[in-house]
Design a protein around this motif. Structure first.
Motif, mmCIF file in Angstrom:
data_model
loop_
_atom_site.group_PDB
_atom_site.id
_atom_site.type_symbol
_atom_site.label_atom_id
_atom_site.label_comp_id
_atom_site.label_asym_id
_atom_site.label_seq_id
_atom_site.Cartn_x
_atom_site.Cartn_y
_atom_site.Cartn_z
ATOM 1 N N HIS A 105 0.840 -1.197 0.000
ATOM 2 C CA HIS A 105 0.000 0.000 0.000
ATOM 3 C C HIS A 105 0.872 1.243 0.000
ATOM 4 O O HIS A 105 1.872 1.310 0.717
ATOM 5 C CB HIS A 105 -0.941 0.010 1.211
ATOM 6 N N HIS A 109 -2.860 5.848 6.068
ATOM 7 C CA HIS A 109 -1.437 5.520 6.012
ATOM 8 C C HIS A 109 -0.576 6.759 6.235
ATOM 9 O O HIS A 109 -0.905 7.838 5.749
ATOM 10 C CB HIS A 109 -1.070 4.947 4.626
ATOM 11 N N CYS A 141 -4.235 -5.451 4.676
ATOM 12 C CA CYS A 141 -3.157 -4.540 5.057
ATOM 13 C C CYS A 141 -3.177 -4.342 6.576
ATOM 14 O O CYS A 141 -4.220 -4.015 7.142
ATOM 15 C CB CYS A 141 -3.344 -3.205 4.342
ATOM 16 N N CYS A 148 -4.187 -0.227 7.326
ATOM 17 C CA CYS A 148 -5.537 0.336 7.092
ATOM 18 C C CYS A 148 -6.618 -0.740 7.046
ATOM 19 O O CYS A 148 -7.797 -0.426 6.910
ATOM 20 C CB CYS A 148 -5.544 1.151 5.791
#
Ligand SMILES: [Zn+2]
Ligand SMILES: [Zn+2]
Length: 408
Positions: free
Chosen positions: A265, A272, A288, A291
Motif C-alpha cells: 500500500h 497511512h 493490510c 488500514c
C-alpha cells in the motif's frame, strides 16, 4: 523481414490526457524506430472518424498520414466483464482488438449497438451476464473478419485475465470454446516472458509486448515493443506472424519497474503515514495491517502461484529496456526528460544512430558515441544494454519502481 511493432496505445479519448496528434506520434515513432503503431481507441465513433479522415491505406490494412511513412494499424482496447458461474465477483479482463480495416470497425460498432453497449469512451466495456453470452460475443467479433485478432492485454495486472482480482487458474474458465482462437497474450509492463513462460495455459502462446501508452512522449511510445519476422509489410503478415509466434524478440520493462509488481500500500492512502511493501511474506487474505483494507496481490506473487516448474519453456528472446531519454536524464542527474540538456544529448545520439532501437541493437555503442557524448551517459547506456539496472523500491500499488542504473 524484421518489423518493430507497438500494437497497444490510447488516444485522448481514453481519458485525462488531452488530444494526441498523429503527427506527433509519427515523429516519435521515427525517433524510436517503431515501424507499426496501434492507433488506440479505433471503435469509438469520433476517433474512428478522425482516423478515417487523417489516414490513408498504404498497404493492405496499414495506414499512414499524407507524405509520411510511419504506419498505423487499427487497434482498440475493450474491457470484457462477465459473471462466471463459479465466481462471486464479476470477472473483468482487458483485451486488445486488431482490425484489418474500417469496414470491420463499422461492423463492430453495429455489434456494440445490437448488444446495447455504450460506446462512449475510448476504451469501452462489453458486458454480459454469463460466460456463454460472452463467448458468443467473442465469436461474433471474430466472425466479422477472419483476420480480426483478439489478444488478452497485460495478462497479470489486476485488470488482466490472469490478474489477482479474477483469480482464474485456467483460461478456459473465461473463454470456453473460444480458447483455441486466442493465439497470443500481451506480457504487460509488470511481467516479462521469464515470469510467464511456465504458466501452463500461456506456455504455448505467442508473447507480445506493447507500450499501452497514452502519450506521444519519447519515454512512452515503444517503451515496450515486439520485433516480428514478417513476409511482407501488410496487416495480414503481421497477424500471421503473431499467430505463428514469429517473434524475433520483445523489449520489456524490468518487471520490478511495473506498477503492480509487488504487494503493498502507498503512503498516500487513507489511514497511512508510510508505505508498506511485502516482498516475501504476504499477509493472510491480503489484509493490510495498517488500514485493514484488501491489497492487490503483486504480479510476481501471482505468477509464482500459477507456474508449474516442470514445464519446459519454449525459447523466447527478450531484453529489459529503459527509454533512452530516461537513461540520459538519469546520467545527467536531471529529473525531467524535457530538460534542454537531456534533449540535446538525445538529438546528438539520433544524428549518429538511425533510431533508438538501432542504438539498442548495436554492438558498437562505445565506438559510435565516443567523444561525442559524455562518457557517463555512454556508461549508463551500456549498463542498461547489459541489463545492469534495478528498481528500488520496486513498483507496487500503482506506483512505478525507482530506477537505479549500474553503481549509481
Ligand atoms: Zn488495459
Ligand atoms: Zn493499507
Amino acid at each position: 523481414m524484421k518489423l518493430a511493432v507497438d500494437l497497444h496505445s490510447h488516444s485522448g479519448y481514453a481519458g485525462g490526457v488531452g488530444q494526441i496528434e498523429l503527427t506527433a506520434v509519427s515523429k516519435t515513432m521515427k525517433l524510436k524506430g517503431i515501424d507499426i503503431f496501434g492507433t488506440g481507441d479505433c471503435i469509438f465513433p469520433p476517433r474512428t472518424e478522425e482516423l478515417k479522415q487523417e489516414l490513408t491505406e498504404v498497404s493492405e490494412g496499414l495506414f499512414a498520414l499524407p507524405r509520411d511513412d510511419s504506419k498505423f494499424l487499427l487497434q482498440t482496447e475493450v474491457i470484457f466483464s462477465t459473471k462466471l458461474a463459479h465466481k462471486k465477483n464479476k470477472t473483468i479482463a482487458h483485451h486488445i482488438i486488431l482490425f484489418p480495416g474500417f469496414e470491420s470497425i463499422y461492423e463492430m460498432q453495429l455489434l456494440m449497438n445490437k448488444w446495447g453497449m455504450k460506446n462512449t469512451i475510448g476504451r469501452p466495456f462489453i458486458t454480459s451476464d454469463t460466460q456463454k453470452e460472452m463467448e458468443d460475443q467473442l465469436f461474433e467479433i471474430r466472425n466479422i473478419h477472419p483476420l480480426i485478432e483478439i489478444i488478452p492485454a497485460h495478462v497479470m495486472t489486476p485488470d488482466g485475465i490472469f490478474g489477482s482480482k479474477n483469480d482464474l487458474v485456467e483460461l478456459s474458465e473465461f473463454y470456453g470454446s473460444f480458447l483455441p482462437s486466442v493465439k497470443a497474450i500481451e506480457t504487460g509492463l509488470s511481467a516479462d516472458p521469464k515470469m510467464l513462460e511456465k504458466i501452463p495455459d500461456l506456455a504455448k502462446l505467442t508473447f507480445i509486448s506493447n507500450s499501452d501508452c497514452h502519450s506521444a512522449a519519447l519515454n512512452r511510445i515503444g517503451r515496450e515493443f515486439t520485433i516480428l519476422d514478417v513476409e511482407q509489410v501488410d496487416y495480414k503478415s503481421i497477424i500471421y506472424a503473431i499467430r505463428q509466434n514469429n517473434v524475433i524478440m520483445t523489449a520489456e520493462f524490468n518487471p520490478a519497474e511495473g506498477r503492480y509488481f509487488l504487494t503493498g500500500h502507498r503512503a498516500d492512502r487513507k489511514g497511512h503515514t508510510h508505505e508498506l511493501i511485502f516482498a516475501n511474506k504476504i499477509p493472510e487474505k491480503l489484509i493490510c495491517p495498517v488500514c485493514y483494507k484488501k491489497m492487490n496481490l503483486g504480479v510476481r506473487e501471482r505468477s509464482t502461484q500459477l507456474k508449474i516448474d516442470s514445464i519446459i519453456p519454449i525459447p523466447r528472446k527478450f531484453m529489459h529496456l529503459i527509454p533512452l531519454i530516461e537513461v540520459i536524464a538519469a546520467s545527467q542527474n536531471l529529473k525531467s526528460i524535457t530538460s534542454k540538456r537531456v534533449r540535446e544529448i538525445f538529438d546528438i545520439i539520433m544524428n549518429i544512430f538511425p533510431s533508438e532501437i538501432a542504438l539498442w541493437q548495436s554492438d558498437s555503442i562505445q565506438v559510435m558515441l565516443d567523444k561525442r557524448v559524455d562518457q557517463k551517459t555512454i556508461n549508463q547506456i551500456l549498463a542498461v544494454k547489459k541489463g545492469d539496472f534495478i528498481f528500488q523500491p520496486p513498483g507496487f500499488d500503482g506506483t512505478y519502481g525507482k530506477l537505479i542504473i549500474g553503481d549509481n
